[in-house]
Scaffold this active site. Structure first.
Site, PDB file in Angstrom:
ATOM      1  N   ASP A  67      10.299  20.043   5.575  1.00  0.00           N
ATOM      2  CA  ASP A  67      11.316  19.022   5.304  1.00  0.00           C
ATOM      3  C   ASP A  67      12.663  19.725   5.359  1.00  0.00           C
ATOM      4  OD1 ASP A  67      11.189  16.006   3.806  1.00  0.00           O
ATOM      5  OD2 ASP A  67      13.101  17.079   3.720  1.00  0.00           O
ATOM      6  N   ALA A  99       2.251 -16.630  -3.431  1.00  0.00           N
ATOM      7  CA  ALA A  99       3.603 -17.214  -3.383  1.00  0.00           C
ATOM      8  C   ALA A  99       4.445 -16.564  -4.472  1.00  0.00           C
ATOM      9  CB  ALA A  99       3.511 -18.713  -3.613  1.00  0.00           C
ATOM     10  N   CYS A 153       9.740  -1.987   4.687  1.00  0.00           N
ATOM     11  CA  CYS A 153       8.936  -2.157   5.906  1.00  0.00           C
ATOM     12  C   CYS A 153       8.919  -3.585   6.450  1.00  0.00           C
ATOM     13  CB  CYS A 153       7.511  -1.699   5.633  1.00  0.00           C
ATOM     14  SG  CYS A 153       7.467  -0.033   4.963  1.00  0.00           S
ATOM     15  N   LYS A 206       7.945  -4.359  -5.433  1.00  0.00           N
ATOM     16  CA  LYS A 206       6.606  -4.777  -5.855  1.00  0.00           C
ATOM     17  C   LYS A 206       6.167  -3.812  -6.949  1.00  0.00           C
ATOM     18  CE  LYS A 206       3.880  -2.099  -2.559  1.00  0.00           C
ATOM     19  NZ  LYS A 206       2.810  -2.117  -1.584  1.00  0.00           N
TER      20      LYS A 206
HETATM   21  C1  UGA Z   1       3.713  -2.804   4.145  1.00  0.00           C
HETATM   22  C2  UGA Z   1       2.343  -3.055   4.778  1.00  0.00           C
HETATM   23  O1  UGA Z   1       1.534  -3.793   3.846  1.00  0.00           O
HETATM   24  C3  UGA Z   1       1.649  -1.740   5.118  1.00  0.00           C
HETATM   25  O2  UGA Z   1       0.424  -2.005   5.803  1.00  0.00           O
HETATM   26  C4  UGA Z   1       2.569  -0.921   6.025  1.00  0.00           C
HETATM   27  O3  UGA Z   1       1.971   0.340   6.356  1.00  0.00           O
HETATM   28  C5  UGA Z   1       3.878  -0.672   5.297  1.00  0.00           C
HETATM   29  O4  UGA Z   1       4.493  -1.951   5.008  1.00  0.00           O
HETATM   30  C6  UGA Z   1       4.780   0.140   6.203  1.00  0.00           C
HETATM   31  O5  UGA Z   1       5.188  -0.363   7.247  1.00  0.00           O
HETATM   32  O6  UGA Z   1       4.999   1.323   5.925  1.00  0.00           O
HETATM   33  P1  UGA Z   1       4.619  -2.213   1.719  1.00  0.00           P
HETATM   34  O7  UGA Z   1       5.985  -2.376   2.272  1.00  0.00           O
HETATM   35  O8  UGA Z   1       4.326  -1.027   0.867  1.00  0.00           O
HETATM   36  O9  UGA Z   1       3.525  -2.168   2.903  1.00  0.00           O
HETATM   37  O10 UGA Z   1       4.341  -3.520   0.847  1.00  0.00           O
HETATM   38  P2  UGA Z   1       3.338  -4.767   0.838  1.00  0.00           P
HETATM   39  O11 UGA Z   1       2.247  -4.504  -0.113  1.00  0.00           O
HETATM   40  O12 UGA Z   1       2.974  -5.216   2.200  1.00  0.00           O
HETATM   41  O13 UGA Z   1       4.297  -5.862   0.163  1.00  0.00           O
HETATM   42  C7  UGA Z   1       5.530  -6.215   0.798  1.00  0.00           C
HETATM   43  C8  UGA Z   1       6.233  -7.289   0.033  1.00  0.00           C
HETATM   44  O14 UGA Z   1       5.526  -8.522   0.120  1.00  0.00           O
HETATM   45  C9  UGA Z   1       6.425  -7.013  -1.463  1.00  0.00           C
HETATM   46  O15 UGA Z   1       7.735  -7.371  -1.828  1.00  0.00           O
HETATM   47  C10 UGA Z   1       5.417  -7.909  -2.132  1.00  0.00           C
HETATM   48  O16 UGA Z   1       5.798  -8.301  -3.432  1.00  0.00           O
HETATM   49  C11 UGA Z   1       5.394  -9.092  -1.178  1.00  0.00           C
HETATM   50  N1  UGA Z   1       4.119  -9.837  -1.242  1.00  0.00           N
HETATM   51  C12 UGA Z   1       2.962  -9.231  -0.896  1.00  0.00           C
HETATM   52  C13 UGA Z   1       4.144 -11.159  -1.621  1.00  0.00           C
HETATM   53  O17 UGA Z   1       5.198 -11.743  -1.926  1.00  0.00           O
HETATM   54  N2  UGA Z   1       2.961 -11.845  -1.646  1.00  0.00           N
HETATM   55  C14 UGA Z   1       1.777 -11.268  -1.311  1.00  0.00           C
HETATM   56  O18 UGA Z   1       0.733 -11.954  -1.359  1.00  0.00           O
HETATM   57  C15 UGA Z   1       1.777  -9.931  -0.936  1.00  0.00           C
END
Ligand code: UGA
Length: 415
Positions: free
Chosen positions: A3, A221, A229, A289
Site C-alpha cells: 500500500d 424496503a 458501490c 448499513k
Molecule cells: C454491494 C454488493 O452487495 C456487493 O455484492 C458488491 O461486491 C459491493 O457492493 C461492491 O461493489 O463492492 P455493499 O455496498 O457492501 O455491497 O452493500 P449492500 O449490502 O449491497 O447494501 C447496499 C445498500 O442497499 C445499503 O445501503 C443497504 O442498506 C441497502 N439495502 C440492502 C436495502 O435498502 N434493502 C435491502 O434489502 C438490501
C-alpha cells in the site's frame, strides 16, 4: 501486501485495521501469527518474486459521474516498472470502467504480462464470510492459461467459476450492483403501493423472495440504498445505457426512487410538525448499513444532515461510526447511546439496521422522548409493539397495516 500509505502499513504490521469489518482483525492476526502475510510500502520489495499481483485499489466516482481510474493506472505502471521475467499475472479486482482490462492489456502488449479481470462481489460488513463462501468467481481473461491459473488459486473455495473475457467480467460486476439497486428501489415502490392498497410490504417481499427466480436478497424496503458501490455503479451503468441505448430511464428511475425515500421522511415530519426548525430529532444509525463504519453515500447521514440544514436539533447515535462522524459532519450532535440520543426527542428515526437497535426497549424509548413519533426507516420493529409502547409508528414496510383501508374498498382496487 503493498500500500502506498505508510501509516496504514505500520498499523497492519501491528495487526491493527482502521475500519470496522467483522472477522477481519481475527483473520489478520492469524495471518501475522502464521507469518503468511507481510506488509510493505515498497513496490520493488512487494513485487519481487510475485507470480500473481492482485490489484484492489479504489476507483472513486469523478465529478462527471464516471469512474476515476487514476489509482489503477498508477498501480499498473508500478507493476510494469518493478517486475521482471517471468512476469506475474495481474489480477484486477477493482471495479473499473467496462473495457479497462483490454485497455491495460494493450499497454502491456509484447511484455508477456497477462491481465485477468476478477471482479469482487463481497459486501461490506460480511467481507470475510463472503470471501470464503463466494456465490461465484468470475474470471475474464483473453489468455486461457492465465485465466486457469487464477481459477486454481480459488479452487479450495469450491465456488462456481465463470470463465469469460475481461469486458464481460467487468460488465457483470456493474450489472450485478445495478440489479441489486433496482431490486431495492422495486421493493420501495412496492411498499408505497402496498401502503395505498392496504398490502403489508413485508408480506409481499416474503412471498416474492420464495420464488427462486426472484430470490430473497435486497427486497427490504426502507430509507434506500447507499454505500460506495451501488450508487456509483448505478451511475456508471446509467451512463452506458444513455450512450448506447434509449433505455437509460430504467436506471434513472431507480436512482430517483432511492432519493424519494429520504424525501418521504422529511415530508412526513413537515406534515406532523409544520416547521421542522427547532424540533428535536434523534437519528439512530449513521452508516449506510449495519456492520460497517462506512459513511459514504449513507442515506442515514444524508437525512440527518438535511434535517440539520432545516434547523432541526439533530442528535445522532451510531454504534461504531462516531469518530468518522465528528470529521465528516461536525455540525451534528453525537450521542453516546441510543437512549441518550432519544432523550427529549420529538421524533426518533431508525436510519440504519444495527442489531442493537432492534433490541431497544420501546417503552423506555417512549418514556425518554418528549414526542411519540417513531420513524422506522429500516423495518426493525412492528406496528403492534410500537403501539403497545405508546409510540406513533411509521415504517416503509408496514405502513400498509397502519393505514389499512376498509375491507369494502378493496374490490375496487383489485379490479
Ligand atoms: C454491494 C454488493 O452487495 C456487493 O455484492 C458488491 O461486491 C459491493 O457492493 C461492491 O461493489 O463492492 P455493499 O455496498 O457492501 O455491497 O452493500 P449492500 O449490502 O449491497 O447494501 C447496499 C445498500 O442497499 C445499503 O445501503 C443497504 O442498506 C441497502 N439495502 C440492502 C436495502 O435498502 N434493502 C435491502 O434489502 C438490501
Amino acid at each position: 501486501m503493498i500500500d502506498i500509505n505508510q501509516k496504514r502499513i505500520a498499523m497492519l504490521r501491528e495487526g491493527r485495521i482502521w475500519f470496522y469489518e467483522p472477522g477481519l482483525p481475527e483473520l489478520l492476526a492469524r495471518g501475522l501469527a502464521r507469518k503468511r502475510i507481510t506488509f510493505t510500502a515498497s513496490y520493488p520489495a512487494g513485487l519481487s518474486r510475485a507470480r500473481f499481483v492482485f490489484v484492489c485499489v479504489p476507483t472513486p466516482t469523478t465529478s462527471e459521474g464516471t469512474l476515476d481510474d487514476s489509482y489503477l493506472r498508477s498501480a499498473f505502471s508500478n507493476i510494469r516498472q518493478y517486475t521482471n521475467a517471468p512476469r506475474p499475472v495481474i489480477v484486477n479486482k477493482s471495479t473499473v470502467p467496462v473495457g479497462t482490462g483490454d485497455v491495460v492489456a494493450h499497454l502491456f502488449e509484447g511484455e508477456d504480462i497477462h491481465v485477468v479481470s476478477n471482479p469482487e462481489f463481497l459486501a461490506e460488513g460480511r467481507a470475510v464470510e463472503d470471501f470464503f463462501h463466494p456465490s461465484r468467481i468470475v474470471i475474464g481473461s483473453r489468455n486461457r492459461i492465465a485465466g486457469e491459473a487464477v481459477a486454481a488459486l480459488y479452487a479450495p473455495l469450491r465456488a462456481p467459476v465463470v470463465h469469460t473475457d475481461p469486458v464481460t467480467a467487468e460488465f457483470s460486476k456493474l450489472a450485478a450492483n445495478a440489479f441489486l439497486a433496482t431490486k431495492v428501489s422495486f421493493a420501495n415502490v412496492l411498499s408505497r403501493i402496498g401502503e395505498s392498497v392496504g398490502a403489508d410490504g413485508e408480506g409481499v417481499a416474503k412471498a416474492l423472495s420464495l420464488d427462486p427466480r426472484i430470490g430473497a436478497g435486497h427486497l427490504r424496503a426502507g430509507l434506500g440504498f447507499g454505500g460506495s458501490c451501488l450508487p456509483k455503479d448505478l451511475a456508471a451503468i446509467e451512463q452506458l445505457a444513455r450512450r448506447f441505448t434509449d433505455s437509460s430511464g430504467l436506471f434513472g428511475a431507480v436512482a430517483s426512487v432511492n432519493r424519494a425515500q429520504r424525501a418521504r421522511v422529511v415530508d412526513l415530519l413537515h406534515e406532523r410538525f409544520g416547521a421542522i426548525a427547532g424540533r428535536r430529532v434523534a437519528v439512530l444509525g449513521a452508516t449506510f448499513k449495519a456492520n460497517t463504519d462506512d459513511l459514504r453515500e449513507s442515506p442515514a447521514l444524508a437525512l440527518a444532515c438535511q434535517l440539520a440544514e432545516l434547523h432541526a436539533d439533530v442528535v445522532v447515535y451510531d454504534p461504531v461510526a462516531a469518530p468518522q462522524l465528528r470529521v465528516v459532519a461536525p455540525a451534528l450532535h453525537i450521542a453516546r447511546s441510543a437512549l441518550a440520543a432519544v432523550r427529549g426527542a420529538d421524533v426518533t428515526i431508525v436510519a440504519t439496521e444495527w442489531p442493537e437497535f432492534a433490541a431497544i426497549d420501546l417503552a423506555a424509548m417512549r418514556r425518554a422522548m418528549s414526542g411519540s413519533l417513531l420513524v422506522d426507516g429500516r423495518g426493525l420493529f412492528d406496528v403492534a409493539s410500537a403501539h403497545r409502547a405508546g409510540l406513533d409508528y411509521f415504517s416503509f414496510s408496514t405502513a400498509g397495516i397502519r393505514d389499512c383501508p376498509a375491507e369494502e374498498q378493496l374490490p375496487a382496487v383489485a379490479s
